[in-house]
Write an enzyme that holds these catalytic residues in place. Structure first.
Site, PDB file in Angstrom:
ATOM      1  N   ASP A  21     -26.840 -29.682  28.615  1.00  0.00           N
ATOM      2  CA  ASP A  21     -26.100 -29.359  27.462  1.00  0.00           C
ATOM      3  C   ASP A  21     -26.948 -28.232  26.729  1.00  0.00           C
ATOM      4  O   ASP A  21     -26.389 -27.425  26.051  1.00  0.00           O
ATOM      5  CB  ASP A  21     -25.949 -30.120  26.320  1.00  0.00           C
ATOM      6  N   HIS A  80     -30.267 -32.960  27.045  1.00  0.00           N
ATOM      7  CA  HIS A  80     -29.975 -33.151  28.497  1.00  0.00           C
ATOM      8  C   HIS A  80     -29.940 -31.762  29.033  1.00  0.00           C
ATOM      9  O   HIS A  80     -29.526 -30.693  28.333  1.00  0.00           O
ATOM     10  CB  HIS A  80     -28.297 -33.727  28.648  1.00  0.00           C
TER      11      HIS A  80
HETATM   12  C1  XUL Z   1     -24.332 -41.902  25.538  1.00  0.00           C
HETATM   13  C2  XUL Z   1     -25.520 -41.787  24.998  1.00  0.00           C
HETATM   14  C3  XUL Z   1     -26.417 -40.697  25.547  1.00  0.00           C
HETATM   15  C4  XUL Z   1     -27.738 -40.879  25.841  1.00  0.00           C
HETATM   16  C5  XUL Z   1     -28.157 -39.640  26.810  1.00  0.00           C
HETATM   17  O1  XUL Z   1     -23.618 -42.874  24.775  1.00  0.00           O
HETATM   18  O2  XUL Z   1     -26.027 -42.482  24.020  1.00  0.00           O
HETATM   19  O3  XUL Z   1     -26.175 -39.485  24.878  1.00  0.00           O
HETATM   20  O4  XUL Z   1     -28.452 -41.272  24.631  1.00  0.00           O
HETATM   21  O5  XUL Z   1     -27.734 -39.486  27.866  1.00  0.00           O
END
Ligand code: XUL
Ligand code: CO
Length: 436
Positions: free
Chosen positions: A104, A101
């Site tokens: 992060d 992300h």
């Molecule tokens: C949350 C989840 C996230 C997604 C990406 O439950 O799975 O980490 O994979 O945003």
């Protein structure tokens, strides 16, 4: 740069008889199964968020994880250092891909401009590290759920200004994913849902979400990003109801809003079970619709009703996943992405290796078992035989749309009570056990 994992060298395949916890017993990257290497079938990926940012905290206690590279500064330089440590981990593990992300990998800035600049500075290092290590980006995504501005949702916020902020963030996240050569981009609706319907205009929120995704598709085209877009279903958590509840709900949404050609599904095991489904169910729903894109490989705990994101070690689960994947032609742009975290009690860096090695071995075994079941052929033959009344005569005419209720009534009157056969569930369960 000092090593983040100085005592650990590159993980090797030592075979099923090895007693070395830091070796693969089953994942042998170059070994061929059904005409492709294990690496090509499985396309393993490590997530940045749990691996590097998961500190092991929960609502009752602080983080426990011992991470020498966490200097507690929250600066861009610190984020760049952490990124280098991440690539050392992925490289030593021998996984070909990773996922991240935006927020992060780089710190939240005071303004969008500052956040973007920090992201660019860390992406620069990620690009260098990709080049150095050969590790590639499976998919990128935007974190639209941590910051308080997203408390009512992002694309489904009641506030158009938040929608705009989220759009700006996703625009940038797609651009850096493109810059890093990402093979995909995932939309997980962190808070795209509601906590109470008393304050929610659901119809409007869903239409806004669709608008948002159409804008993303347009931007993707505008910048020439060729990666695959995914939508990741999850029924609840953090909201009480997430709009992308499960594979069927996502497919219905994509079809209703004319997005079906632009997004495939990224399915996650623990999300499937939160929705009251098995992962195999979700994979079959997506596969049948031609929308099986990628998987977030993890597992829940049977005794706990929340998203525990544990590493998958259950061979029945991995066998089922691999049977569905092989059936629907395998992963193309997607991968087996470990969206999973070590337990709070597993606080040493070496636990990260044990966890990923175990997940990779479990999937490698699932692949070998699934291939053996397919080579044996009895399971597929059973299913084919079970539907044989549709292969010719009346069944074929129904499938071809050549008959209607009138002809079917005549058939039922003529032939009387149908003679049924057993579904043989127990026989088939025993058959599967012969392979595990
Ligand atoms: C949350 C989840 C996230 C997604 C990406 O439950 O799975 O980490 O994979 O945003
Ligand atoms: Co996920």
């Amino acid at each position: 740069m000092p090593s983040a994992f100085p005592k650990i060298s590159t993980i090797q395949f030592e075979g099923p008889t090895s007693k070395n916890p830091l070796a693969f017993k089953h994942y042998n990257a170059g070994e061929r199964v059904e005409g492709k290497t294990m690496a090509e079938h499985l396309r393993f990926s490590v997530v940045y968020w749990h691996t590097m940012r998961g500190a092991g905290g929960d609502m009752f206690g602080w983080g426990t994880a011992q991470r020498a590279w966490e200097l507690g500064e929250g600066t861009v330089a610190q984020a760049q250092h952490r990124a280098r440590c991440f690539f050392e981990f992925v490289e030593k593990l021998g996984a070909p891909y990773y996922a991240f992300h935006d927020r992060d990998v780089a710190p939240h800035g005071k303004t969008l401009r500052e956040s973007n600049a920090s992201l660019d500075a860390v992406v620069k290092v990620m690009k260098q590290e990709q080049k150095r290590s050969g590790v590639k980006l499976l998919w990128g995504t935007a974190q639209l759920f941590v910051h308080p501005r997203y408390c009512h949702g992002a694309a489904t916020s009641c506030d158009a200004n938040v929608f705009a902020y989220a759009a700006a963030q996703v625009k940038k996240a797609i651009e850096v994913t493109h810059e890093l050569g990402g093979e995909g981009y995932t939309f997980w609706g962190g808070r795209e849902g509601y906590s109470t319907l008393w304050n929610t205009d659901m119809k409007r929120e869903l239409a806004h979400l669709a608008k948002f995704l159409h804008m993303a598709v347009a931007h993707k085209k505008a910048i020439g990003f060729k990666g695959q877009f995914y939508i990741e279903p999850k029924p609840k958590e953090p909201t009480k109801h997430q709009y992308d509840a499960d594979a069927a709900a996502c497919l219905n949404f994509l079809r209703e809003y004319d997005l079906i050609d632009h997004l495939k599904l990224n399915l996650e095991t623990n999300h499937a079970t939160l929705a009251g489904h098995t992962m195999q169910h979700e994979m079959e729903v997506a596969g049948a619709a031609g929308a099986l894109g990628s998987i977030d490989a993890n597992t829940g705990d049977l005794m706990l009703g929340w998203d525990t994101d544990q590493f998958p070690t259950d061979l029945y689960l991995t066998t089922q996943c691999m049977l569905s994947l092989l059936k629907y032609g395998g992963l193309k742009t997607g991968g087996v992405n470990f969206d999973a975290k070590v337990r709070r009690e597993s606080f040493e860096p070496v636990d990260l290796f044990h966890a990923h090695i175990g997940g990779m071995d479990a999937f490698a075994r699932g692949l070998k078992i699934a291939a053996a079941i397919r080579a044996d052929g009895r399971l597929a033959d059973f299913v084919k035989h079970r539907y044989r009344s549709w292969d010719s005569g009346l069944g074929k005419e129904i499938e071809l749309g050549k008959v209607g209720f009138k002809q079917l009534e005549a058939h039922a009157l003529k032939h009387g009570e149908p003679k049924l056969e057993s579904g043989r569930q127990e026989f088939l369960e025993n058959l599967i056990n012969d392979f595990i």
